[in-house]
Write an enzyme that holds these catalytic residues in place. Structure first.
Site, PDB file in Angstrom:
ATOM      1  N   GLY A  37       0.911  -0.768  -0.428  1.00  0.00           N
ATOM      2  CA  GLY A  37      -0.313   0.607   0.069  1.00  0.00           C
ATOM      3  C   GLY A  37       0.847   1.237  -0.138  1.00  0.00           C
ATOM      4  O   GLY A  37       2.226   1.307  -0.338  1.00  0.00           O
ATOM      5  N   ALA A  38       0.533   2.360   0.226  1.00  0.00           N
ATOM      6  CA  ALA A  38       0.728   4.040   0.635  1.00  0.00           C
ATOM      7  C   ALA A  38       1.990   3.706   1.075  1.00  0.00           C
ATOM      8  O   ALA A  38       2.904   4.524   1.344  1.00  0.00           O
ATOM      9  CB  ALA A  38      -0.153   4.991   0.640  1.00  0.00           C
ATOM     10  N   ASN A  39       2.175   2.835   2.505  1.00  0.00           N
ATOM     11  CA  ASN A  39       2.522   3.307   3.083  1.00  0.00           C
ATOM     12  C   ASN A  39       3.351   2.028   4.128  1.00  0.00           C
ATOM     13  O   ASN A  39       4.082   1.777   5.491  1.00  0.00           O
ATOM     14  CB  ASN A  39       2.117   4.307   4.511  1.00  0.00           C
ATOM     15  CG  ASN A  39       0.247   3.804   5.466  1.00  0.00           C
ATOM     16  OD1 ASN A  39       0.576   1.902   5.041  1.00  0.00           O
ATOM     17  ND2 ASN A  39      -0.131   4.902   5.335  1.00  0.00           N
ATOM     18  N   ILE A  41       4.239  -2.746   3.212  1.00  0.00           N
ATOM     19  CA  ILE A  41       3.795  -3.955   2.552  1.00  0.00           C
ATOM     20  C   ILE A  41       3.711  -5.168   2.977  1.00  0.00           C
ATOM     21  O   ILE A  41       4.041  -5.232   4.464  1.00  0.00           O
ATOM     22  CB  ILE A  41       5.619  -4.404   1.789  1.00  0.00           C
ATOM     23  CG1 ILE A  41       5.757  -3.590   1.444  1.00  0.00           C
ATOM     24  CG2 ILE A  41       5.592  -5.762   1.194  1.00  0.00           C
ATOM     25  CD1 ILE A  41       7.464  -3.852   0.424  1.00  0.00           C
ATOM     26  N   LYS A  55       2.688  -6.491   8.763  1.00  0.00           N
ATOM     27  CA  LYS A  55       2.663  -4.609   7.692  1.00  0.00           C
ATOM     28  C   LYS A  55       4.024  -4.421   8.458  1.00  0.00           C
ATOM     29  O   LYS A  55       4.206  -4.426   9.131  1.00  0.00           O
ATOM     30  CB  LYS A  55       1.834  -4.017   7.926  1.00  0.00           C
ATOM     31  CG  LYS A  55       2.338  -3.209   6.668  1.00  0.00           C
ATOM     32  CD  LYS A  55       0.340  -2.479   6.977  1.00  0.00           C
ATOM     33  CE  LYS A  55       0.610  -1.148   6.021  1.00  0.00           C
ATOM     34  NZ  LYS A  55      -0.683  -0.972   5.580  1.00  0.00           N
ATOM     35  N   ASP A 146     -12.373   3.889   4.305  1.00  0.00           N
ATOM     36  CA  ASP A 146     -11.990   3.499   2.903  1.00  0.00           C
ATOM     37  C   ASP A 146     -12.521   1.774   2.648  1.00  0.00           C
ATOM     38  O   ASP A 146     -11.489   1.353   1.330  1.00  0.00           O
ATOM     39  CB  ASP A 146     -10.270   3.483   3.326  1.00  0.00           C
ATOM     40  CG  ASP A 146     -10.060   3.533   1.467  1.00  0.00           C
ATOM     41  OD1 ASP A 146     -10.842   4.289   0.701  1.00  0.00           O
ATOM     42  OD2 ASP A 146      -8.924   3.270   1.353  1.00  0.00           O
TER      43      ASP A 146
END
Lengths: 332, 245
Positions: A37-39, A41, A55, A146
């Site tokens: 994702g954006a911040n 793996i 994560k 989201d």
């Protein structure tokens, strides 16, 4: 969202490598990458013969916020919407400290792929489940934020819809910071980004619309009109029309209210389907059998019934005609 | 902890400055005054050259902010992300300094065990939600930006939507450079919503020079002007974050 290459490089771990926590000293073996994702793996890992999702990030701030959210999720009684939280720690990789957290591994298909495989009759049923979960979350003071098909996983063998990315979860009354334009009511000009239950219900409506179209579309002109046209264009969306409209305009007070309307829509469809004995809309979602042929083509019952009569009549007519021909031939 | 005002300049450009002061020096000046500078480089079909890229990073580096180069389609989410990230950074900077005072050594958030870090992060999030925010938006309107301006306008409207959803007040001001007569021209004075842009933005004429440095300098005086006016009305907690910078 874009992700810079340094993050990719720093958080890149090969299958088989070990992640050991600096504080708790627990060890996790990387099995494979699940997504990025954006911040950070997310990896599938193994520890003590059990599978977890881990994560890893090079950005301490966002991952810690997420960890806080996951923790408070665990406190929500009876909510199985998000993954349960295990622990947070730091991984020292070549002198650099990379924070990570470990959570339950939710195994299954992503929502759209599941619908593709099992048929669109599942959309309504899974949305019922989702609305039940959302109602629990809302009454605990949170909004998911989201919501989108990519964040929804359908587990098996008992088909249950779960959410995997909780990064957008927001306390009611605060601003939603992580969202996806297509599912965001602010983008469509239909409300603010202040977290309230209606924010999530808007996204649920968009998920239903999205599942009828193969792709997503961009806003052109007036958002509400465009969405309305899109609903009109797809026959399979017609039964949901009233419900979708209310959700898009933020007219539902709660997820339960929207759920009730959805139950009504689904049970109407069941009545119109003559041979659908296993279809229930009472909330016992796991027992529902998927029917391959959908009856969402027609808008109301009477139309459907007359369609049935017509079919029977046609069949009888053809058979009698064949029989008459046969007799005629025999006589000659 | 009481929430103060976060001050930011958001510079939207697509290349190198070619007129006036060195932009990164002006960014340094801004930082000295407790104003963070974020820079977004917008590309369309063109690519930003090495020199432009370096300048963008350097301005944000000197200005204590965040920089990002994107295609114009992604502008909305980037503007939001960059603003948010810079807010968190500033608040974290303040908190880290407080932590150092309490814990001694050069301890920062990262040195705390994850659980404690989580608690600190809750405070950071809380401040990010409740702080007042002032963003001065500086838009490069040199010739190559012309066809990107509608996208820029949309992304700014989107930014005000996001920021106004916060519990703390947000105010925006918009400047463009080069201006009609001067290096910089004020388009919109401090306002909570950017709707007024819809009328003025399409009428912008684009020019040849790119006076990024002078634009930043001018933007700073706009912050100061407002502050001195405000000073007369006596505001106390306003300057919290600056003093801590």
């Amino acid at each position: 969202m874009m992700m810079n290459n340094t993050l990719r490089n720093q958080c890149k771990l090969l299958p088989g490598s070990l992640v050991t926590g600096k504080w708790n000293k627990n060890q996790y073996k990387i099995i494979k990458e699940l997504g990025c994702g954006a911040n950070g793996i997310v990896y599938l890992v193994e520890s003590g013969n059990r599978h977890y999702a881990l994560k890893l990030s090079d950005n301490g701030t966002s991952i810690i916020s997420e960890m806080n959210i996951l923790k408070s999720f665990s406190k929500v009684q009876g909510s199985t919407l998000g993954p349960s939280f295990l622990e947070a720690d730091d991984f020292m990789k070549t002198g650099k400290q990379l924070p990570f957290y470990v959570m339950e591994y939710i195994h299954g298909h992503d929502f759209l792929r599941f619908i593709d495989k099992k048929g669109s009759s599942w959309i309504g049923v899974l949305m019922l489940q989702l609305l039940t979960s959302l109602s629990a979350l809302h009454s605990n003071g949170w909004v998911f934020g989201d919501l989108k098909p990519e964040n929804l996983i359908v587990t098996s063998p008992a088909y249950k819809v779960r959410c995997v990315d909780v990064g957008g979860t927001t306390l009611i009354g605060r601003s939603v910071k992580e969202f996806t334009e297509f599912f965001d009511r602010g983008y469509w000009g239909l409300g603010s980004r202040k977290a309230d239950p209606q924010y999530d219900l808007f996204a649920v409506a968009m998920i239903i619309i999205n599942s009828a179209y193969s792709g997503r579309f961009q806003k052109k002109g007036e958002g509400y009109k465009q969405l309305n046209d899109l609903i009109k264009q797809k026959k399979e969306l017609h039964p949901y029309r009233k419900m979708l409209d209310k959700a898009l305009r933020g007219q539902y007070d709660s997820a339960i209210q929207m759920r009730e309307d959805l139950v009504t829509v689904l049970s109407k469809q069941n009545h119109s389907r003559k041979k659908g004995p296993n279809q229930t809309a009472t909330g016992q979602q796991q027992t529902v059998q998927p029917s391959t042929r959908q009856a969402r083509r027609s808008q109301n019952q009477s139309k459907k019934k007359s369609g049935g009569f017509f079919e029977t009549f046609l069949l009888v007519a053809i058979i009698s005609m064949l029989y008459v021909l046969y007799i005629y031939e025999q006589l000659l | 902890m009481k929430a103060g005002t976060l001050r930011q300049i958001l510079l939207i450009t697509d290349g190198c400055s070619n007129h006036g002061e060195e932009p990164s020096a002006m960014a340094e000046l801004a930082r000295e005054q407790g104003i963070t500078i974020n820079v977004i480089g917008v590309m369309e079909n063109d690519v930003i050259d090495e020199k432009g890229l370096k300048e963008i990073e350097k301005i944000a580096g000197s200005g204590g902010g965040v920089s990002q180069v994107v295609y114009s389609q992604q502008l909305s989410q980037t503007v939001q992300m960059v603003t948010q990230k810079a807010m968190t950074q500033t608040i974290q900077g303040v908190i880290n300094r407080e932590l150092q005072q309490i814990l001694g050594d050069s301890k920062t958030m990262e040195d705390l065990p994850p659980d404690k870090r989580g608690e600190v992060m809750e405070v950071v999030d809380e401040l990010g939600e409740t702080s007042k925010l002032e963003v001065l938006i500086l838009v490069d309107t040199s010739a190559s930006m012309k066809h990107k301006l509608p996208t820029v306008k949309d992304s700014l409207l989107d930014l005000s939507l996001s920021m106004n959803a916060r519990m703390g007040d947000s105010r925006f001001s918009v400047f463009v450079f080069p201006g009609k007569r001067n290096d910089v021209e004020k388009l919109l004075d401090w306002t909570p919503n950017l709707e007024a842009l819809t009328a003025t933005f399409p009428k912008l004429s684009t020019g040849g020079l790119t006076p990024t440095g002078p634009a930043i300098r001018e933007a700073l005086t706009h912050f100061n002007k407002k502050r001195s006016l405000r000073g007369l009305l006596s505001h106390d907690d306003e300057q919290y974050f600056e003093e801590s910078m």
